[in-house]
Enzyme design. Sequence first.
Site, short mmCIF file in Angstrom:
data_model
loop_
_atom_site.label_atom_id
_atom_site.label_comp_id
_atom_site.label_asym_id
_atom_site.label_seq_id
_atom_site.Cartn_x
_atom_site.Cartn_y
_atom_site.Cartn_z
N HIS A 43 1.10 -5.28 -9.49
CA HIS A 43 0.59 -5.36 -8.11
C HIS A 43 0.14 -6.79 -7.83
O HIS A 43 -1.05 -7.11 -7.97
CB HIS A 43 -0.56 -4.38 -7.94
CG HIS A 43 -1.06 -4.27 -6.53
ND1 HIS A 43 -1.77 -3.19 -6.07
CD2 HIS A 43 -0.97 -5.11 -5.47
CE1 HIS A 43 -2.09 -3.37 -4.80
NE2 HIS A 43 -1.62 -4.54 -4.41
N ARG A 45 -1.29 -9.43 -5.75
CA ARG A 45 -2.03 -9.50 -4.49
C ARG A 45 -1.81 -10.84 -3.82
O ARG A 45 -1.39 -11.81 -4.47
CB ARG A 45 -3.51 -9.25 -4.75
CG ARG A 45 -3.78 -7.85 -5.27
CD ARG A 45 -5.26 -7.61 -5.50
NE ARG A 45 -5.46 -6.28 -6.07
CZ ARG A 45 -5.54 -5.16 -5.36
NH1 ARG A 45 -5.48 -5.22 -4.04
NH2 ARG A 45 -5.71 -3.99 -5.94
N GLU A 70 3.98 -3.06 -6.50
CA GLU A 70 3.09 -2.68 -5.40
C GLU A 70 2.63 -3.93 -4.66
O GLU A 70 2.51 -5.01 -5.25
CB GLU A 70 1.86 -1.96 -5.95
CG GLU A 70 2.15 -0.70 -6.74
CD GLU A 70 0.90 -0.05 -7.27
OE1 GLU A 70 0.98 1.15 -7.60
OE2 GLU A 70 -0.14 -0.72 -7.37
N HIS A 190 -4.79 5.50 -9.20
CA HIS A 190 -6.08 4.85 -9.02
C HIS A 190 -7.17 5.64 -9.72
O HIS A 190 -7.49 6.76 -9.33
CB HIS A 190 -6.47 4.63 -7.55
CG HIS A 190 -7.51 3.55 -7.40
ND1 HIS A 190 -7.18 2.21 -7.32
CD2 HIS A 190 -8.85 3.60 -7.36
CE1 HIS A 190 -8.28 1.49 -7.22
NE2 HIS A 190 -9.31 2.31 -7.26
#
Length: 241
Positions: A43, A45, A70, A190
């Site tokens: 992921h 960011r 992601e 999560h």
Amino acid sequence: MIKLSVNLNKIATLRNARGGNIPNLLQVAIDVQKFGAHGITVHPRPDERHITYQDVYDLNSIITKELNIEGKPIKKFMKLVLDICPDQVTLVPDSKNVITSNSGWNTMFYQNLLTEKISQLKDHGIRTSIFLDPNPELVPYAAKTGADRIELYTGSFAIGYNKKKWDCINPYILTAKAALKNHMLVNAGHDLNLDNVSFLIQKIPNLVEVSIGHSLISDSLYMGLENAIQTYLKKILSSYL
């Protein structure tokens, strides 16, 4: 069997703390696959505070199982995933100034944006998933975007599990049923861990993949990485028995 995708963000966080290459992210990815995980999740960011965009390009050359990327569909992210064409892209809102993901998309409000991005991904043969809060009313709008799956944000489930697990699971059951009605499969991720993942698996219909990072990597400090992965796989398998 429900697939286990191991999120490597925490490995990158540990590496970045010293600015070197220990632990070696690529070697960990190789080992995670060798130890039995069905896939790798990363992921990146927008601020690249753990996994970097360059990490994802580097990882792509050694991934032999499923790769799930992601992220927020900004221009840089879309270029990355269209360059790599992973098995799956999971679109996440990535709100600013949060430690970790804490909510899914409002698919009604962002339907046009998500439809545009998902159309680009599907044109490149990429399976798509939308990060979603446990709210069945959002599912029809997710389906209208053309996404193949939803990924249930399980943060609130993890928080409520030890207190009122039957109350906290109900919105997830209803959302998963709405996904089935709209011909979508369900991923989840999560704060899933060895304590709560079995209950989730037992109660959620059409669940096909769980993405676990923080807890699995934390458990590996005591158990070792191979043993941790094998323990999670056994826990997932035992959930059917």
